[in-house]
Design an enzyme around this catalytic site. Sequence first.
Site, short mmCIF file in Angstrom:
data_model
loop_
_atom_site.label_atom_id
_atom_site.label_comp_id
_atom_site.label_asym_id
_atom_site.label_seq_id
_atom_site.Cartn_x
_atom_site.Cartn_y
_atom_site.Cartn_z
N SER A 1 0.80 -1.23 0.00
CA SER A 1 0.00 0.00 0.00
C SER A 1 0.83 1.28 0.00
O SER A 1 0.26 2.36 -0.18
CB SER A 1 -0.94 0.02 1.21
OG SER A 1 -2.01 -0.84 0.96
N LYS B 1 0.32 3.38 -2.92
CA LYS B 1 -0.89 4.21 -3.07
C LYS B 1 -0.57 5.70 -3.05
O LYS B 1 -1.28 6.51 -3.65
CB LYS B 1 -1.91 3.84 -1.97
CG LYS B 1 -2.47 2.43 -2.20
CD LYS B 1 -3.32 1.90 -1.04
CE LYS B 1 -3.78 0.48 -1.38
NZ LYS B 1 -4.41 -0.24 -0.29
N TYR C 1 -4.08 -3.00 -10.20
CA TYR C 1 -3.95 -2.79 -8.75
C TYR C 1 -3.02 -3.84 -8.13
O TYR C 1 -2.15 -3.51 -7.31
CB TYR C 1 -5.34 -2.82 -8.10
CG TYR C 1 -5.29 -2.72 -6.60
CD1 TYR C 1 -5.05 -1.50 -5.96
CD2 TYR C 1 -5.45 -3.85 -5.80
CE1 TYR C 1 -4.99 -1.41 -4.59
CE2 TYR C 1 -5.40 -3.77 -4.42
CZ TYR C 1 -5.16 -2.56 -3.81
OH TYR C 1 -5.09 -2.48 -2.45
N TYR D 1 -4.27 4.00 8.15
CA TYR D 1 -5.62 3.42 8.34
C TYR D 1 -6.22 3.80 9.69
O TYR D 1 -6.15 4.96 10.08
CB TYR D 1 -5.56 1.89 8.17
CG TYR D 1 -4.72 1.48 7.00
CD1 TYR D 1 -5.08 1.86 5.72
CD2 TYR D 1 -3.54 0.77 7.17
CE1 TYR D 1 -4.30 1.52 4.63
CE2 TYR D 1 -2.75 0.42 6.09
CZ TYR D 1 -3.14 0.80 4.84
OH TYR D 1 -2.37 0.47 3.77
N VAL E 1 1.23 -3.60 3.89
CA VAL E 1 1.22 -4.88 4.61
C VAL E 1 2.47 -5.73 4.34
O VAL E 1 2.61 -6.80 4.91
CB VAL E 1 -0.06 -5.72 4.37
CG1 VAL E 1 -1.27 -5.08 5.01
CG2 VAL E 1 -0.28 -5.99 2.89
N1 GLN Z 1 -2.31 -5.43 -1.66
C1 GLN Z 1 -2.89 -5.21 -0.37
C2 GLN Z 1 -4.38 -5.36 -0.45
O1 GLN Z 1 -4.95 -4.92 -1.39
C3 GLN Z 1 -2.51 -3.85 0.13
C4 GLN Z 1 -2.98 -3.60 1.52
C5 GLN Z 1 -1.98 -2.87 2.36
O2 GLN Z 1 -0.78 -2.85 2.12
N2 GLN Z 1 -2.48 -2.33 3.47
O3 GLN Z 1 -5.02 -5.93 0.39
#
Ligand code: GLN
Length: 312
Positions: free
Chosen positions: A72, A75, A197, A248, A266
């Site tokens: 993420s 993002k 994605y 988050y 993650v």
């Molecule tokens: N690829 C992960 C997902 O879509 C990304 C989530 C994350 O890093 N928090 O669930």
Amino acid sequence: MAAAVDGGAPDLAGLLERIAADVAPLIGSGTPAEYIPALAEVDPRHFGMAVADLDGNVHGVGDWRVPFSAQSITKVFALALALAEGGDSLWRRVGREPSGNPFNSLVQLEHENGIPRNPFINAGALVVTDRLQTLTGDASSELLEFLRAESGNPDVSFDAEVAASEHEHGDRNAALAHFMASYGNIDNPVPALLDHYFWQCSIAMSCADLARAGLFLARHGLRADGSRLLTRSEAKQVNAVMLTCGTYDAAGEFAYRVGLPGKSGVGGGIVAVVPGRCALAVWSPGLDSRGNSVAGVAALDRFTTLTGLSVF
Ligand code: GLN
């Protein structure tokens, strides 16, 4: 100690060694992301941290040159590209408020008519990638090229195994995308969007790569080659959304402890920005219940506590 980042390598090297020693007892605590099997296999005892100054000089400690799954963290870069290429109209399709819910939650979307709370939860990131796909015709490649250029590392790559693993276990992201499509908030075919994605999330980078790539946010929108990606105001806006939404449902706690805009993934990485000074990246795969690296947050907490560098 505040001089460490501007001042000299010796200071900074000592500081990073000290932080690594301070957080050593936490390395290996928490759990690597289990819902993406390829990530669950990563050794939880990794720890690395890197700091990049405004000129792109990087210092690090531990596994700071080892590539890991950025997840993420990408993002932030996708958001910056979508704003740079397409401007403000993106904000009609995604909000800027913390969600207070887990990053992959579906619950708010129906109440809010398919408009995700912010660009850093999965629903919001899917909208951003959808926008980037419309603007560029190849969202994930565009992002990869940007990350290669900003990190100065042409070897930054997709990880096909991670992308496949996410695909296989991607029902929740598929549900988010289809649900938003039902509200007219996705322009591209959902399967193609999900492909981009998952490729985006799979990009593997080291702390050194990520710290360098994050510098455009410390330089108020200027890229590594001196060209402008974002206006100063847009860079401020992206940093603000990172501060309020980048970790988050733990964004309040992260702001309290670290006091910097930060974006976690993650894979166990976190990028943080000290506007006007430097960008940092930290990695340790053990996650807390909110999906943020336990040792990573602690290391950033130690960095801002020891240096006094924060936005507050
Ligand atoms: N690829 C992960 C997902 O879509 C990304 C989530 C994350 O890093 N928090 O669930």
